[in-house]
Scaffold this active site. Structure first.
Site, short mmCIF file in Angstrom:
data_model
loop_
_atom_site.label_atom_id
_atom_site.label_comp_id
_atom_site.label_asym_id
_atom_site.label_seq_id
_atom_site.Cartn_x
_atom_site.Cartn_y
_atom_site.Cartn_z
N TYR A 196 0.85 -1.19 0.00
CA TYR A 196 0.00 0.00 0.00
C TYR A 196 0.89 1.24 0.00
CZ TYR A 196 -3.35 3.54 1.61
OH TYR A 196 -4.13 4.67 1.74
N ASP B 172 9.22 2.83 0.02
CA ASP B 172 8.16 3.52 0.74
C ASP B 172 8.23 3.08 2.19
OD1 ASP B 172 5.95 4.59 1.88
OD2 ASP B 172 4.49 3.70 0.49
N LYS C 2 3.99 8.96 9.02
CA LYS C 2 3.63 8.39 10.33
C LYS C 2 4.54 8.86 11.47
CE LYS C 2 0.72 4.86 8.49
NZ LYS C 2 0.87 4.20 7.20
C1 LIG Z 1 0.28 4.84 5.81
C2 LIG Z 1 1.04 4.61 4.57
C3 LIG Z 1 0.92 5.45 3.46
C4 LIG Z 1 -0.06 6.59 3.41
O1 LIG Z 1 0.21 7.56 4.36
P1 LIG Z 1 -0.98 8.59 4.77
O2 LIG Z 1 -0.32 9.49 5.76
O3 LIG Z 1 -2.08 7.75 5.32
O4 LIG Z 1 -1.38 9.30 3.52
C5 LIG Z 1 1.74 5.22 2.37
N1 LIG Z 1 2.62 4.20 2.36
C6 LIG Z 1 2.75 3.37 3.40
C7 LIG Z 1 3.76 2.27 3.33
C8 LIG Z 1 1.96 3.53 4.53
O5 LIG Z 1 2.08 2.68 5.56
#
Ligand SMILES: *Cc1c(COP(=O)(O)O)cnc(C)c1O
Length: 428
Positions: free
Chosen positions: A144, A239, A267
């Site tokens: 994701y 990511d 995060k």
């Molecule tokens: C949470 C997350 C996102 C999205 O971040 P948001 O702050 O919710 O937009 C993208 N990539 C990864 C790996 C994530 O865990």
């Protein structure tokens, strides 16, 4: 357990927001029942509107590595906000957070702050495309990357497929540039490069895939991705919105010691306030405007209050032994859960890395791809989730979500949690 106030709030919320929420998983659709409206958090505990108390392993989906309402973070926010909440002009706090990150991370040289993980990834993809002058991107089924259009895709049925859009409103023309392959499969990646020679701008991966179960990859696989990207002048994007500052201060890049070309964070970086970031070598980052021609901007980017919260949180993370202690606690929790669930443990696995853990109903020793997760096993999670809530343990409301141990969890919390797991498991 009383739920009246949460139920009333949820009924009202449904008149304001689609599904009653401002982010879909919060609605409890996959576990059933009413989402709890949280009124307060302190340390490892949260309280809902009805006054019920829980030991929390959702941690706002990862950001709260120090637990709720940490004193240092609160103080930093208070001090900063007294001086104004936003200027749309540079502040020293941006330098300070950048210095803290860059002087402790050899994998990146320059960064840009944004306001969410989604924004960080979206910008990183644009940068990769601008830098390579190529359009196609390759992602993995089960990773994701936020909700930007080109990444809202799921795999088709072949070894190498163009994604099918996984959301209405995303045109096929957008996802036609997104190639989707399975994790843990060298051949699929090789085939994609053979088929789309000199067309792939970047590979993007969650090096610790933790948004669809915890699909831990082999280090050799990440090294393979590094090599094939280098051979093809394709950029490798890690990511690390979830793994950054979580599996160690330098995230998965440091954990596996694999050098990506671009890294995204989110995060934890904001100490519970909205911050994202992408970073790379100075040469790659020089393509970002105003230095280069890849446009990217933000009214609230580098927001001083959010920077102050991030500085306070990351300063704690840098203290010696911080990550070792989190990992020790996580292993202690897992060991105790397994001993409490006794003979039933043969069909249950607790996969973990650092302070991330994932409960899977399987007898497989490893799960590395999304396809290996049995959707039918989620019916067990539904029971466990409900039974744990009744017993004061709060997990994210989906069996595909991981749990997080924070600095604030005490040994007593972990022992209590393991005990409640034992009881809850008896209900399956
Ligand atoms: C949470 C997350 C996102 C999205 O971040 P948001 O702050 O919710 O937009 C993208 N990539 C990864 C790996 C994530 O865990």
């Amino acid at each position: 357990m009383k739920r009246e106030k949460s139920e009333a709030l949820f009924a009202k919320a449904q008149t304001y927001f689609p599904g009653g929420v401002n982010s879909p998983v919060r609605a409890f659709r996959s576990v059933g029942g009413t989402p709890l409206f949280i009124s307060k958090g302190k340390g490892s505990h949260i309280w809902d509107a009805d006054g019920n108390e829980f030991i929390d392993y959702c941690a706002s989906w990862g950001p709260l590595i120090l637990g709720h309402a940490n004193q240092q973070v609160i103080k930093a926010i208070q001090t900063s906000v007294e001086n104004g909440s936003s200027f749309g002009a540079p502040t020293a706090l941006e330098n300070e957070l950048a210095e803290l990150i860059l002087s402790n991370n050899k994998y990146i040289e320059k960064i840009r702050f944004v306001s969410s993980g989604t924004e960080a990834v979206m910008s990183a993809i644009r940068l990769a495309r601008g830098f390579t002058k190529r359009n196609k991107i390759l992602k993995f089924e089960g990773c994701y990357h936020g909700h930007s259009d080109s990444l809202l895709v799921k795999a088709g049925s072949g070894l190498v497929t163009f994604g099918n859009t996984s959301s209405a409103g995303v045109p096929e023309s957008v996802v036609n540039d997104t190639i989707v392959v399975s994790l843990n499969n060298e051949e699929a990646v090789k085939q994609a490069f053979a088929e789309f020679k000199n067309q792939i701008a970047c590979i993007i991966i969650e090096p610790v895939p933790a948004n669809n179960g915890l699909l831990l990859q082999r280090k050799e696989y990440l090294q393979f991705l590094r090599e094939i990207c280098t051979e093809n002048n394709t950029l490798l994007i890690f990511d690390e919105v979830i793994s950054g500052f979580r599996v160690g201060f330098t995230g998965a890049a440091g954990y596996y010691d694999v050098q990506p070309d671009i890294i995204t964070y989110g995060k934890i970086i904001g100490g519970g306030l909205p911050v994202g970031m992408y970073g790379a070598s100075a040469a790659i980052m020089s393509n970002v405007s105003p230095e280069g021609n890849v446009y990217q901007a933000g009214t609230l980017s580098g927001n001083p209050v959010a920077m102050a919260a991030g500085i306070a949180q990351l300063t704690e993370c840098l203290k010696p032994g911080f990550y070792e202690e989190l990992e020790r606690k996580t292993q202690f929790l897992i060991k105790n859960i397994l001993s409490n669930i006794g003979h039933r443990s043969s069909n249950i696995r607790l996969f973990s890395i650092g302070s991330i853990f994932w409960l899977a109903f399987t007898d497989q020793k490893t799960i590395r791809t999304a396809e290996e997760i049995n959707p039918d096993s989620m019916k067990h999670f539904r029971v466990i989730h409900k039974e744990l809530l009744e017993r004061g343990i709060y997990l994210g409301p989906s069996g595909y979500e991981v749990g997080f141990v924070s600095e604030a969890h005490t040994e007593a919390d972990l022992i209590q949690t393991a005990k409640m797991f034992g009881e809850a498991m008896g209900k399956i």
